[in-house]
Scaffold this active site. Structure first.
Site, short mmCIF file in Angstrom:
data_model
loop_
_atom_site.label_atom_id
_atom_site.label_comp_id
_atom_site.label_asym_id
_atom_site.label_seq_id
_atom_site.Cartn_x
_atom_site.Cartn_y
_atom_site.Cartn_z
N ILE A 17 -22.08 -10.46 30.20
CA ILE A 17 -21.33 -11.89 31.29
C ILE A 17 -20.74 -11.35 32.59
O ILE A 17 -20.80 -10.79 33.14
CB ILE A 17 -20.41 -12.59 30.21
CG1 ILE A 17 -20.68 -12.51 28.96
CG2 ILE A 17 -19.97 -13.66 31.33
CD1 ILE A 17 -19.56 -13.36 28.42
N SER A 54 -37.80 -2.45 30.61
CA SER A 54 -39.42 -3.36 30.23
C SER A 54 -39.47 -4.02 31.97
O SER A 54 -40.87 -4.62 32.27
CB SER A 54 -40.08 -3.29 28.92
OG SER A 54 -39.50 -4.15 28.71
N HIS A 93 -34.89 -15.22 29.41
CA HIS A 93 -34.36 -15.04 28.88
C HIS A 93 -35.37 -15.84 27.68
O HIS A 93 -36.48 -16.10 28.26
CB HIS A 93 -33.35 -16.44 28.50
CG HIS A 93 -32.85 -16.84 27.79
ND1 HIS A 93 -31.69 -16.33 26.63
CD2 HIS A 93 -33.54 -17.27 25.61
CE1 HIS A 93 -31.03 -16.61 26.07
NE2 HIS A 93 -31.99 -17.65 25.60
#
Length: 204
Positions: free
Chosen positions: A95, A16, A112
């Protein structure tokens, strides 16, 4: 930057935020275009979004590599094939190692779903609810070798309401993500972001 910014987007899911960036490029808000979308998951819906937009959509399976560094070497090679200027992480559930970061210094962005440095890592909305926080939000930052520790570019806050669930809070935060992530990319595309240590400023 006078030239059009070439953006490579790494995803693992629905994409999105990828869509919000593609839309901003299509409108001319961002002086750039998404030149490739790479996912570590073959069934990531974001790959379909890219295909519909005529953007190369590539599956690079992390399980085919001996470790994180080897996988990132493959990512770097692919991104360089497309002459990428900026790497955008949009729900990329891997990661990142120094292999990728050294190849694109201060040219890897992430978003985030928390007001960093609060609640880094996984399940940020759940962390905020369990902690009893009154305000949540999202942060666009440059990526470093830490977990959500890179220099902060833009943040947006949303209230935590009585009766909020992880899902309802996530939906409220995501609306802000779709607003500030394209804005951060726009600022980068126009060469307006200056980084001094941990501090990111926007030049006039």
């Amino acid at each position: 930057m006078g030239n059009e910014l070439k953006i490579g987007v790494l995803i693992s899911g629905s994409g999105s935020n990828l869509q919000s960036i593609m839309d901003a490029c299509a409108k001319g808000t961002i002086n750039g275009r998404v030149v490739c979308v790479i996912s570590n998951k073959a069934d990531a819906f974001g790959l379909e979004r890219a295909r519909k937009a005529g953007i190369p959509a590539l599956h690079l399976d992390h399980r085919a590599y001996t470790g994180r560094e080897a996988y990132d070497e493959a990512l770097v090679a692919t991104l360089r094939e497309f002459d990428v200027d900026l790497v955008v992480l949009a729900g990329f559930m891997r990661i990142i190692t120094s292999v990728l970061l050294d190849a694109f210094p201060m040219r890897v962005m992430n978003i985030h779903p928390a007001l960093l440095p609060a609640f880094p890592g996984l399940h940020a909305q759940r962390q905020a609810l369990e902690y009893g926080a009154k305000v949540a939000g999202c942060t666009v930052h440059f990526v470093d070798c830490g977990t959500d520790t890179g220099p902060i570019i833009i943040q947006a806050a949303v209230p935590i309401l009585a009766g909020d669930t992880e899902e309802s809070l996530c939906a409220r935060i995501q609306k802000e993500e779709h607003r500030i992530y394209p804005e951060a990319v726009r600022l980068f595309s126009e060469g307006l972001l200056q980084v001094d240590g941990r501090v990111v400023t926007v030049s006039a």
